[in-house]
Scaffold this motif. Structure first.
Motif, PDB file in Angstrom:
ATOM      1  N   ALA A 386      38.841  41.126  25.856  1.00  0.00           N
ATOM      2  CA  ALA A 386      37.754  40.726  26.746  1.00  0.00           C
ATOM      3  C   ALA A 386      37.964  41.260  28.158  1.00  0.00           C
ATOM      4  O   ALA A 386      37.010  41.705  28.810  1.00  0.00           O
ATOM      5  N   THR A 387      39.196  41.244  28.636  1.00  0.00           N
ATOM      6  CA  THR A 387      39.458  41.728  29.996  1.00  0.00           C
ATOM      7  C   THR A 387      39.226  43.222  30.100  1.00  0.00           C
ATOM      8  O   THR A 387      38.648  43.712  31.079  1.00  0.00           O
ATOM      9  N   ALA A 388      39.659  43.976  29.090  1.00  0.00           N
ATOM     10  CA  ALA A 388      39.417  45.416  29.102  1.00  0.00           C
ATOM     11  C   ALA A 388      37.923  45.716  29.102  1.00  0.00           C
ATOM     12  O   ALA A 388      37.445  46.596  29.823  1.00  0.00           O
ATOM     13  N   LEU A 389      37.142  44.973  28.321  1.00  0.00           N
ATOM     14  CA  LEU A 389      35.695  45.165  28.294  1.00  0.00           C
ATOM     15  C   LEU A 389      35.079  44.805  29.648  1.00  0.00           C
ATOM     16  O   LEU A 389      34.166  45.490  30.132  1.00  0.00           O
ATOM     17  N   ALA A 390      35.575  43.742  30.264  1.00  0.00           N
ATOM     18  CA  ALA A 390      35.078  43.348  31.582  1.00  0.00           C
ATOM     19  C   ALA A 390      35.393  44.422  32.622  1.00  0.00           C
ATOM     20  O   ALA A 390      34.572  44.710  33.504  1.00  0.00           O
ATOM     21  N   VAL A 391      36.575  45.012  32.522  1.00  0.00           N
ATOM     22  CA  VAL A 391      36.943  46.084  33.448  1.00  0.00           C
ATOM     23  C   VAL A 391      36.012  47.285  33.271  1.00  0.00           C
ATOM     24  O   VAL A 391      35.556  47.890  34.250  1.00  0.00           O
ATOM     25  N   VAL A 392      35.716  47.632  32.027  1.00  0.00           N
ATOM     26  CA  VAL A 392      34.772  48.724  31.773  1.00  0.00           C
ATOM     27  C   VAL A 392      33.441  48.426  32.448  1.00  0.00           C
ATOM     28  O   VAL A 392      32.831  49.288  33.090  1.00  0.00           O
ATOM     29  N   ALA A 393      32.985  47.180  32.305  1.00  0.00           N
ATOM     30  CA  ALA A 393      31.719  46.795  32.922  1.00  0.00           C
ATOM     31  C   ALA A 393      31.774  46.925  34.444  1.00  0.00           C
ATOM     32  O   ALA A 393      30.883  47.497  35.064  1.00  0.00           O
ATOM     33  N   LEU A 394      32.839  46.410  35.048  1.00  0.00           N
ATOM     34  CA  LEU A 394      32.949  46.437  36.506  1.00  0.00           C
ATOM     35  C   LEU A 394      33.099  47.853  37.039  1.00  0.00           C
ATOM     36  O   LEU A 394      32.528  48.206  38.083  1.00  0.00           O
TER      37      LEU A 394
END
Length: 399
Positions: A386-394
């Protein structure tokens, strides 16, 4: 003193105010990146403690590494060493075909997906620059070429018993075909990553003999997934449903022509087709662009129009809200990431990207991580994922 402060506030330029507004999401991104680096194991891997299929690190390591490398235009010496340690871990798990994710014969860790991210991560590291011996760099480049060859061979085409009359032709699946003409699990998400790795990161010829135009076969598959009028006869229907003579073309995408239960938009009985939905449509747009389709091509513009009509950031529209399994909630962070990548790739308005970033930030925890607390169906309750996906989003929301 108060008068002076008031004058200074009045004189603040819009650019300074904008910079102040951007500070929070940038800090959040830095915090999430720091969290991911802190979770790397001594052997260079990132691995799950809760999911067996992610436990060896073969799948998570290349994905997290690629995400971290994309988050910066340069690497500190410490980060470069950590990245190289991760790459060495990846290389240690490659098999004779150049595939990652097959070390444990009982638990395959998404060979095409993992290998594609490994290719993208290593290619990105090469562009950023890193310290290593000439011999190690040469060896790594040989591994990179071999991984690219595996991905090319894993495409479903004539060489593996597929032909243009099959809905799977031109796409990629979980792994290469085990039997001629039998794809196993295959979908749009695996195809998009393979296209990205082969075309964008490596720039390899599209076919083994280099005779085909770039992206032709992949685009044939993408046309099936976009419910294009030229390919509607190849699109599957559930058992017992009469195949329609025509399928409406709305520009959106669905997920898989083989694993029908994986289509989170489900089948629309009124329209006699699989529903388009947000995450699949984002993947479709990104796959088309990676395959070399121009941004102003009708296939891209039609998909973008679908996305502009379905702007709900909090829920991937097209996925039914009344299904017994909460698929819409399960792909929350994937939706953020894929939508943000489209916003960046096609220069969506800054306010759209800012709104998406603000939505993502609501979920950040004190340690910088993110986690899907609603549904574990897509493993987003694993903080690393989830954190990696959030980083991609940001990354893709910030200027």
């Amino acid at each position: 003193m108060i008068r002076t402060l008031l004058i200074l506030l009045v004189l603040m330029t819009p650019s300074l105010l904008e910079a102040a507004e951007k500070k929070v999401p940038q800090q959040a991104l830095s915090s999430a990146v720091d969290y991911l680096w802190s979770q790397q194991h001594a052997d260079g891997s990132w691995r799950s403690e809760q999911y067996a299929v992610l436990r060896s690190g073969q799948a998570l390591t290349p994905f997290v590494l690629h995400t971290l490398l994309e988050s910066s235009d340069s690497l500190s010496s410490d980060e470069a060493e950590k990245a190289l340690r991760a790459v060495r871990l990846i290389v240690s798990h490659l098999d004779d075909e150049g595939a990652l994710g097959r070390s444990d014969p009982d638990i395959l860790e998404y060979p095409v997906y993992s290998t594609a991210y490994a290719v993208m991560a290593i290619a990105r590291m090469q562009r950023l620059g890193y310290e290593a011996s000439t011999e190690e760099k040469a060896e790594l480049n040989r591994h990179l070429i071999k991984m690219g060859q595996f991905l090319r061979n894993a495409q479903f085409d004539e060489a593996s018993g597929f032909h243009v009359g099959m809905p799977t032709y031109g796409g990629w699946g979980f792994d290469k075909a085990k039997q001629a003409g039998e794809p196993g699990h295959m979908d749009l998400a695996h195809t998009r990553r393979a296209i990205d790795a082969v075309f964008r990161s490596l720039g390899l010829p599209y076919t083994n003999d280099g005779s085909s135009a770039r992206g032709d076969k992949a685009c044939r598959f993408l046309a099936v997934m976009q419910k294009h009028p030229e390919t509607f006869s190849l699109q599957p229907v559930p058992e017992g449903v009469t195949r329609p003579t025509e399928i409406p073309f709305d520009g959106g995408f669905y997920f898989s022509p083989v694993v029908l239960a994986a289509n989170k938009g489900r089948f629309d009985d009124n329209a006699n087709c699989w529903r388009s939905y947000a995450t699949a449509t984002c993947d479709g747009i990104l796959a088309l662009l990676a395959a070399g389709v121009p941004k102003d091509d009708e296939r891209v513009t039609a998909a973008v129009e679908w996305l502009k009509k379905h702007t709900n950031i909090d829920y991937p529209q097209g996925v039914p809200t009344d299904h017994p399994e909460p698929w819409g909630e399960a792909i929350e962070f994937y939706h953020y990431a894929a939508r943000a990548e489209v916003y960046r790739s096609l220069s969506f308005p800054a306010e759209d990207r800012a709104a998406l970033a603000a939505t993502v930030l609501k979920h950040q925890r004190e340690d910088g991580s993110f986690m899907n607390t609603v549904s574990p169906l897509m493993k987003e309750d694993e903080p690393l994922l989830a954190t990696a996906l959030a980083v991609v989003a940001l990354i893709n929301c910030l200027p």
